[in-house]
Design an enzyme around this catalytic site. Sequence first.
Site, PDB file in Angstrom:
ATOM      1  N   ARG A   1      -1.806   2.025   8.449  1.00  7.23           N
ATOM      2  CA  ARG A   1      -1.260   1.002   9.362  1.00  7.23           C
ATOM      3  C   ARG A   1      -1.600   1.318  10.825  1.00  7.23           C
ATOM      4  O   ARG A   1      -0.792   1.097  11.728  1.00  7.23           O
ATOM      5  CB  ARG A   1       0.267   0.865   9.195  1.00  7.23           C
ATOM      6  CG  ARG A   1       0.707   0.490   7.818  1.00  7.23           C
ATOM      7  CD  ARG A   1       0.249  -0.889   7.369  1.00  7.23           C
ATOM      8  NE  ARG A   1       0.506  -1.072   5.957  1.00  7.23           N
ATOM      9  CZ  ARG A   1      -0.401  -0.888   4.990  1.00  7.23           C
ATOM     10  NH1 ARG A   1      -1.647  -0.567   5.284  1.00  7.23           N
ATOM     11  NH2 ARG A   1      -0.085  -1.053   3.731  1.00  7.23           N
TER      12      ARG A   1
ATOM     13  N   SER B   1       7.686  -5.069   4.724  1.00 15.66           N
ATOM     14  CA  SER B   1       8.253  -3.708   4.684  1.00 15.66           C
ATOM     15  C   SER B   1       8.602  -3.278   6.099  1.00 15.66           C
ATOM     16  O   SER B   1       7.736  -3.277   6.970  1.00 15.66           O
ATOM     17  CB  SER B   1       7.242  -2.723   4.108  1.00 15.66           C
ATOM     18  OG  SER B   1       6.925  -3.081   2.801  1.00 15.66           O
TER      19      SER B   1
ATOM     20  N   GLU C   1       7.590   0.443  10.484  1.00 16.25           N
ATOM     21  CA  GLU C   1       6.232  -0.126  10.499  1.00 16.25           C
ATOM     22  C   GLU C   1       6.237  -1.367  11.392  1.00 16.25           C
ATOM     23  O   GLU C   1       5.289  -1.650  12.107  1.00 16.25           O
ATOM     24  CB  GLU C   1       5.830  -0.512   9.073  1.00 16.25           C
ATOM     25  CG  GLU C   1       4.516  -1.260   8.997  1.00 16.25           C
ATOM     26  CD  GLU C   1       4.120  -1.622   7.570  1.00 16.25           C
ATOM     27  OE1 GLU C   1       4.364  -0.820   6.637  1.00 16.25           O
ATOM     28  OE2 GLU C   1       3.584  -2.728   7.379  1.00 16.25           O
TER      29      GLU C   1
END
Length: 305
Positions: free
Chosen positions: A171, A221, A291
């Site tokens: 990410r 998420s 995230e």
Amino acid sequence: MTNFLNEELKGIDIRVDEPLKKYTYTKVGGPVDYLAFPRNRYELSRIVKFANAHSLPWMVLGNASNIIVRDGGIRGFVIMFDKLNGVTVDGYVIEAEAGANLIETTRVAKFHSLTGFEFACGIPGSIGGAVFMNAGAYGGEIAHILISAQVLTKEGNVKTIEGRDMKFGYRHSVVQDTGDVVISAKFALKAGDYVKISQEMARLTHLRELKQPLEYPSCGSVFKRPLGHFAGQLISEANLKGYRIGGVEVSKKHAGFMVNVADGCAKDYEDLITYVIETVEAHSGIRLEPEVRIIGEKLSDKSNE
Ligand code: FAD
């Protein structure tokens, strides 16, 4: 400022004092001073030059699917790329502008019997946001297929970054460090079989529908996957499924998601994130790292101005 803006940025779609909750996947977020939708690179560079010349802050958003905008909103400009959304196919290469919808782009690949993009068929981002985040799912990620990205630097220059120089990680991509804006990206795919690609995309979509609370607003998420663990499992083991603050709760279906079930606000999200991080750490010793990207001003910051 609005008259001033009208003169210098005439013809560009700019919405003043626009509530961002209308655009975010979480359905939270206060107003931005100026929300701009450039139709081409020329309009984009005019907005950036205008903002720089007037010392106004500016930032870009894609589909706002991985973002929590605080309730006090954002000062200056937010630039969204919805109108810069072209996708072209040349042999095995797909080139897409930053505002192209990622899911639509995977459908273009399928239509041309090109394989390699199936993993992204359910990720609701834009091409620019997906490159920025190195979006991924089910074993695939942008890093595996990106040839190069064209970016606009903070100084207003356009340059190409090759895939090998993107410093992709989990990410993460180099544009998170440089502040460059992704304008377009090229992807290398392979010749595939239309039926097999369709079946794989249907299988992945089915898996998502089974596991994820897609019926509610969310940002996907909330936390990164901690090494050797799954965030959702750790949250579930800490008995946090269904735990609610204000209108936002830890999804009962997938504990890695936080869903806006009752007109929640960004403060609810932030408080819940803090509570979950602390509770999971106390329970398992593992500290979760978000995230989702949290931006903007708290309501109290704004009312103190
Ligand atoms: P935004 O949320 O708009 O922005 C995210 C960040 O990218 C911001 O910091 C923004 O400034 C920056 N950014 C956006 N566009 C640009 C640009 N053109 N240039 C430079 N910076 C830019 N993610 C996954 O990786 N895998 C999944 O399986 C997944 N599933 C999801 C499921 C759901 C239901 C939801 C709501 C989200 C999911 N996500 C998933 C998260 C999200 O879709 C991805 O992170 C996506 O890549 C974000 O793209 P975006 O365009 O929405 O970015």
